[in-house]
Design a protein around this motif. Sequence first.
Motif, PDB file in Angstrom:
ATOM      1  N   MET A  19       0.896  -1.204   0.027  1.00 50.51           N
ATOM      2  CA  MET A  19      -0.114   0.035   0.101  1.00 50.51           C
ATOM      3  C   MET A  19       0.816   1.177   0.031  1.00 50.51           C
ATOM      4  O   MET A  19       0.553   2.147  -0.729  1.00 50.51           O
ATOM      5  CB  MET A  19      -1.136  -0.272   1.282  1.00 50.51           C
ATOM      6  CG  MET A  19      -2.167  -0.785   1.122  1.00 50.51           C
ATOM      7  SD  MET A  19      -3.025  -0.780   2.705  1.00 50.51           S
ATOM      8  CE  MET A  19      -3.839   0.760   2.920  1.00 50.51           C
ATOM      9  N   THR A  60       6.540   0.699   8.014  1.00 49.94           N
ATOM     10  CA  THR A  60       5.269   0.796   9.025  1.00 49.94           C
ATOM     11  C   THR A  60       5.311  -0.134  10.206  1.00 49.94           C
ATOM     12  O   THR A  60       4.472  -0.247  10.970  1.00 49.94           O
ATOM     13  CB  THR A  60       3.730   0.344   8.338  1.00 49.94           C
ATOM     14  OG1 THR A  60       3.833  -0.906   7.584  1.00 49.94           O
ATOM     15  CG2 THR A  60       3.442   1.319   6.982  1.00 49.94           C
ATOM     16  N   VAL A  75       3.301   5.144   8.667  1.00 48.18           N
ATOM     17  CA  VAL A  75       2.217   5.071   9.291  1.00 48.18           C
ATOM     18  C   VAL A  75       1.131   6.090   9.154  1.00 48.18           C
ATOM     19  O   VAL A  75      -0.014   5.947   8.902  1.00 48.18           O
ATOM     20  CB  VAL A  75       2.161   4.718  11.024  1.00 48.18           C
ATOM     21  CG1 VAL A  75       0.851   4.402  11.439  1.00 48.18           C
ATOM     22  CG2 VAL A  75       3.255   3.213  10.920  1.00 48.18           C
ATOM     23  N   LEU A  78      -0.331   6.226   6.022  1.00 47.02           N
ATOM     24  CA  LEU A  78      -1.244   5.002   5.708  1.00 47.02           C
ATOM     25  C   LEU A  78      -2.700   5.571   6.195  1.00 47.02           C
ATOM     26  O   LEU A  78      -3.523   5.254   5.715  1.00 47.02           O
ATOM     27  CB  LEU A  78      -0.779   4.004   6.452  1.00 47.02           C
ATOM     28  CG  LEU A  78      -1.507   2.497   6.381  1.00 47.02           C
ATOM     29  CD1 LEU A  78      -1.207   1.817   5.167  1.00 47.02           C
ATOM     30  CD2 LEU A  78      -0.819   1.654   7.488  1.00 47.02           C
ATOM     31  N   THR A  79      -2.825   5.921   7.372  1.00 42.55           N
ATOM     32  CA  THR A  79      -3.926   6.529   8.021  1.00 42.55           C
ATOM     33  C   THR A  79      -4.338   7.757   7.635  1.00 42.55           C
ATOM     34  O   THR A  79      -5.609   8.348   7.790  1.00 42.55           O
ATOM     35  CB  THR A  79      -3.902   6.622   9.636  1.00 42.55           C
ATOM     36  OG1 THR A  79      -2.731   7.285   9.977  1.00 42.55           O
ATOM     37  CG2 THR A  79      -3.617   5.137  10.185  1.00 42.55           C
ATOM     38  N   GLY A  80      -3.558   8.839   6.921  1.00 40.88           N
ATOM     39  CA  GLY A  80      -3.916   9.970   6.584  1.00 40.88           C
ATOM     40  C   GLY A  80      -3.811  10.906   7.793  1.00 40.88           C
ATOM     41  O   GLY A  80      -4.104  12.056   7.879  1.00 40.88           O
ATOM     42  N   MET A  81      -3.403  10.376   8.878  1.00 42.31           N
ATOM     43  CA  MET A  81      -3.260  11.396  10.153  1.00 42.31           C
ATOM     44  C   MET A  81      -2.168  12.169   9.986  1.00 42.31           C
ATOM     45  O   MET A  81      -2.355  13.451  10.568  1.00 42.31           O
ATOM     46  CB  MET A  81      -2.983  10.280  11.449  1.00 42.31           C
ATOM     47  CG  MET A  81      -3.936  10.503  12.450  1.00 42.31           C
ATOM     48  SD  MET A  81      -4.895  11.832  12.717  1.00 42.31           S
ATOM     49  CE  MET A  81      -4.217  12.395  14.067  1.00 42.31           C
TER      50      MET A  81
ATOM     51  N   GLY B  94       4.279   0.801  13.882  1.00 44.01           N
ATOM     52  CA  GLY B  94       5.617   1.705  13.166  1.00 44.01           C
ATOM     53  C   GLY B  94       6.858   1.700  14.172  1.00 44.01           C
ATOM     54  O   GLY B  94       7.666   2.371  13.920  1.00 44.01           O
ATOM     55  N   MET B 127      -8.751   1.962   6.304  1.00 47.77           N
ATOM     56  CA  MET B 127      -8.055   3.155   6.546  1.00 47.77           C
ATOM     57  C   MET B 127      -9.035   4.347   6.145  1.00 47.77           C
ATOM     58  O   MET B 127      -9.016   5.411   6.790  1.00 47.77           O
ATOM     59  CB  MET B 127      -6.862   2.989   5.566  1.00 47.77           C
ATOM     60  CG  MET B 127      -5.873   2.210   6.227  1.00 47.77           C
ATOM     61  SD  MET B 127      -5.248   2.676   7.744  1.00 47.77           S
ATOM     62  CE  MET B 127      -4.566   0.880   8.214  1.00 47.77           C
TER      63      MET B 127
END
Lengths: 99, 161
Positions: A19, A60, A75, A78-81, B94, B127
Amino acid sequence: MKKLKIISVCGSGTVTSSMIANKVKDLLDDNGISATTVEVNPGGVEQLVVSGSYDLIVHTSPLLSAYNIPTINAVGFLTGMAEEEFIEELLKTAKELVK
Amino acid sequence: MHLTELFDENMIELHGEFASQTNFFKEISSRLQDLQYIKKEFCGKIQEREKKFPTGLVTKSFDVAIPHTDPEYVNRSFIYVIRLAPTLAFCQMGTDPMERKLVYPKLIFLLGVNKGELQLTILQSLMKLFSNEKQMSSLLEIKEKNSFLQHLQKYLSTNEI
């Protein structure tokens, strides 16, 4: 321009790393930098780094040790955070590497 | 296989209470074994993996965790959803667990996947869900298992990756 070789790392070496690898390649491509990626689990990183042909690690899962090429925790991407922070760091590092 | 088929009302827990992470994994694994979704090694393996490669995530809404393990310990793919008070610590994905970067999930999606490709689809969909603040807050509010399940399935089927 130099083509970047990136190691993408996650626990399984297949899922999250793919991803991230795809998102990273697209992002770099949009910014005029071409890159290839290889996906591995943390145990597979050492031998790739030792080969001397890789430029950057995105991960990740935790890495097993410190390496002599730049590493970026992905990471947040990945989460968009923490997407913006990741993108900023990735582009900055990538631009340095292709200089 | 469609994502929505991975859920079942028997694998939704809206008021989870667990004394510890070990206790959590044991309890859920025992239920999953009764339902015949997993092999008996699953419980040990998922804990082993969580210790090495933690799965806690910070999202815009609240913390979540997505513990999982290798396909060989899973008979049939599933997603077990547990809602709980944020009292159970998970290390952040992570990071090295030695750093003790902890998150306290309000939702845990325990994943059992017996095919690698499916795992990619699941993660991408989750996600997307995690970044949707409206959906996430509804998931905290819904009171009935049945409507929780329907809500989740509806979101996942209209937001197919």
